[in-house]
Write an enzyme that holds these catalytic residues in place. Structure first.
Site, PDB file in Angstrom:
ATOM      1  N   ASP A 277      -0.317  10.082   0.804  1.00 26.00           N
ATOM      2  CA  ASP A 277      -0.993  10.806  -0.279  1.00 26.00           C
ATOM      3  C   ASP A 277      -0.776  12.313  -0.161  1.00 26.00           C
ATOM      4  O   ASP A 277      -0.489  12.996  -1.148  1.00 26.00           O
ATOM      5  CB  ASP A 277      -2.478  10.463  -0.323  1.00 26.00           C
ATOM      6  CG  ASP A 277      -3.182  10.694   1.013  1.00 26.00           C
ATOM      7  OD1 ASP A 277      -2.506  11.026   2.004  1.00 26.00           O
ATOM      8  OD2 ASP A 277      -4.411  10.522   1.069  1.00 26.00           O
ATOM      9  N   ARG A 282       1.828  17.343  -1.856  1.00 24.37           N
ATOM     10  CA  ARG A 282       2.533  18.598  -1.571  1.00 24.37           C
ATOM     11  C   ARG A 282       3.923  18.611  -2.180  1.00 24.37           C
ATOM     12  O   ARG A 282       4.380  19.643  -2.676  1.00 24.37           O
ATOM     13  CB  ARG A 282       2.606  18.813  -0.053  1.00 24.37           C
ATOM     14  CG  ARG A 282       1.264  19.096   0.590  1.00 24.37           C
ATOM     15  CD  ARG A 282       1.402  19.457   2.054  1.00 24.37           C
ATOM     16  NE  ARG A 282       1.906  18.353   2.865  1.00 24.37           N
ATOM     17  CZ  ARG A 282       1.156  17.384   3.379  1.00 24.37           C
ATOM     18  NH1 ARG A 282      -0.146  17.388   3.172  1.00 24.37           N
ATOM     19  NH2 ARG A 282       1.686  16.426   4.116  1.00 24.37           N
ATOM     20  N   SER A 288      -4.624  19.849  -3.874  1.00 26.86           N
ATOM     21  CA  SER A 288      -5.792  20.550  -4.396  1.00 26.86           C
ATOM     22  C   SER A 288      -6.970  20.357  -3.454  1.00 26.86           C
ATOM     23  O   SER A 288      -7.019  19.383  -2.699  1.00 26.86           O
ATOM     24  CB  SER A 288      -6.163  20.012  -5.781  1.00 26.86           C
ATOM     25  OG  SER A 288      -6.624  18.669  -5.691  1.00 26.86           O
ATOM     26  N   ASP A 295      -9.793  12.773   0.300  1.00 29.41           N
ATOM     27  CA  ASP A 295      -9.064  12.172   1.407  1.00 29.41           C
ATOM     28  C   ASP A 295      -9.869  12.257   2.702  1.00 29.41           C
ATOM     29  O   ASP A 295      -9.921  11.299   3.477  1.00 29.41           O
ATOM     30  CB  ASP A 295      -7.718  12.889   1.570  1.00 29.41           C
ATOM     31  CG  ASP A 295      -6.859  12.266   2.650  1.00 29.41           C
ATOM     32  OD1 ASP A 295      -6.639  11.044   2.614  1.00 29.41           O
ATOM     33  OD2 ASP A 295      -6.409  13.001   3.549  1.00 29.41           O
ATOM     34  N   ASP A 299     -11.229   9.056   4.758  1.00 31.70           N
ATOM     35  CA  ASP A 299     -10.761   8.896   6.144  1.00 31.70           C
ATOM     36  C   ASP A 299     -11.926   8.621   7.089  1.00 31.70           C
ATOM     37  O   ASP A 299     -11.842   7.769   7.979  1.00 31.70           O
ATOM     38  CB  ASP A 299     -10.018  10.146   6.602  1.00 31.70           C
ATOM     39  CG  ASP A 299      -8.600  10.198   6.067  1.00 31.70           C
ATOM     40  OD1 ASP A 299      -8.148   9.208   5.481  1.00 31.70           O
ATOM     41  OD2 ASP A 299      -7.938  11.249   6.248  1.00 31.70           O
TER      42      ASP A 299
END
Length: 437
Positions: A277, A282, A288, A295, A299
């Site tokens: 992701d 990137r 962003s 994320d 996680d």
């Protein structure tokens, strides 16, 4: 013809409006923009066959005021655009004195005297830089372009030469070290995608497991996904669901050694997917704070699920649950210390030669499952997490001590107090056809 990374790069750099000038195959561009819901305004240049100088003029008029002009077939990282936005001069051109990715033979050459452009041509002899296809222009440039086109100029390069010939000054901003690439052919496009993904996969903060094991495998998948319309946030959500599935398999491993081994393999696959992701975000210039926040939260939830699944596989005894508590504490402490460091010092956590991040924890869980040692895996996760949290805390403590030891500089008081006016910055961008002599 119009690729989303150019749009997101401009928006990330602070450009408020993006205007694309269309002519040749304009309907395809309109369909592309509509299908992807890109924040782009389209303006028609009925005279596009005359040359890209006319497209630059149409785009500049639509943008109004001070604007950024960008060749539509150039991919430029946001940091390079930001360098341009910091200048105030009426005409600013991005050049590169050491281009790493463009074809010098095809590029427009630029002769410099100090930090000013004095000559522009694709066939220029004795040049110091190449034209990066990125400009910041004020109203005076738009007026000069109108005069140049009335006098017979065709290309944007013609406009620049006439502007210089009339005594105008073009300030050069050197992009040396920045990433930008000119995409003219399908082969150039594939090369640009590979370069973007390779750069996106090179995070300085990566641990040794990510660098040596995960990234070489995740890059291939990221290269496929960056060519699709899937968003980085959707990849984060999918990876999280797969991680929950791996946690469920770990728990079911209590009933079958074969299932526990399969779960270990699945956990490592999820670890590899965990980097995709960010790589796609990137590489497509869509990274962003919102995506990073999502994320990070997913996680942490995924970490907890995996550790609980491993504990269930280990059996309901005191040693297992104690190890689970220690592992959960350590796995939360590592990102917490990092977040505290970055919030306190407003800078990234310094990269370490050897660190034990999420990639290491997931590998330990995978190895514990494959070796049928869930309890040992929980203890190992707790140990490596506590070591990493302590290392990060020590880095922050040293940083705070160094800052405390610095002398406080006295601010020089001005003779008179006045409100400083903000620096003007471009607020619009126009994408024009590639420049040709």
């Amino acid at each position: 013809y119009l690729c989303t990374p150019r749009v997101w790069a401009l928006r990330r750099a602070g450009v408020e409006r993006v205007v694309a000038v269309v002519g040749h195959r304009g309907e395809e561009v309109r369909r592309f923009v509509a299908e992807r819901a890109l924040p782009v305004e389209l303006v028609e240049n009925p005279d596009y066959l005359r040359g890209n100088g006319s497209s630059a003029l149409v785009g500049g008029r639509a943008a109004g005021g001070r604007f950024v002009l960008m060749m539509v077939d150039h991919v430029v990282e946001p940091e390079a655009i930001a360098r341009l936005l910091g200048r105030e001069e009426p005409f600013v051109a991005a050049v590169d004195t050491a281009p790493a990715y463009c074809d010098r033979e095809e590029a427009t050459k630029v002769r410099l005297v100090g930090d000013h452009v004095v000559a522009v041509s694709r066939s220029l002899e004795g040049y110091e830089a190449v034209d990066a296809g990125l400009f910041a222009c004020g109203p005076v440039v738009l007026a000069a372009a109108e005069r140049a086109l009335e006098e017979g100029a065709v290309s944007w390069n013609d406009v620049k030469r006439r502007y210089l010939g009339a005594g105008g000054a073009i300030r050069a901003v050197d992009l040396r070290g920045a990433f930008w690439i000119d995409v003219d052919t399908p082969g150039d496009l594939r090369r640009a995608e590979r370069l973007l993904v390779r750069r996106a996969a090179g995070k300085p903060s990566d641990g040794v497991v990510s660098r040596r094991l995960n990234r070489p495998l995740s890059r291939s998948l990221s290269l496929l996904l960056v060519r699709t319309r899937i968003s980085p946030n959707a990849i984060s959500a999918l990876t999280f669901l797969l991680t929950l599935g791996a946690a469920g398999l770990l728990a079911l491993g209590r009933m079958s050694a074969l299932v526990l081994v399969a779960a270990g393999v699945f956990v490592q696959l999820c670890s590899i997917l965990d980097g995709v992701d960010g790589e796609v975000a990137r590489a497509s210039l869509r990274a962003s704070p919102r995506g990073g926040f999502l994320d990070s939260v997913l996680d942490r939830l995924g970490d907890a699920a995996l550790l609980i699944g491993l504990a269930v596989a280990g059996g309901p005894d005191t040693a297992t649950w104690s190890a689970l508590v220690a592992a959960l504490f350590g796995s939360l402490a590592v990102p917490y210390v990092k977040a505290s460091y970055e919030a306190t010092f407003t800078s990234p956590m310094p990269a370490a030669r050897c660190s034990f991040g999420r990639d290491t924890r997931m590998l330990v869980i995978a190895l514990a499952a494959v070796s049928l040692q869930p309890l040992a895996g929980l203890v190992a996760v707790a140990a490596v997490s506590d070591i990493e949290a302590a290392r990060r805390f020590a880095a922050g403590w040293r940083r705070s001590a160094a800052l405390a030891a610095r002398p406080v500089a006295r601010a020089r008081q001005p003779a008179t107090a006045s409100a400083a006016s903000p620096r003007p910055r471009p607020i619009s961008a126009t994408l024009a056809e590639h420049q040709r002599d």
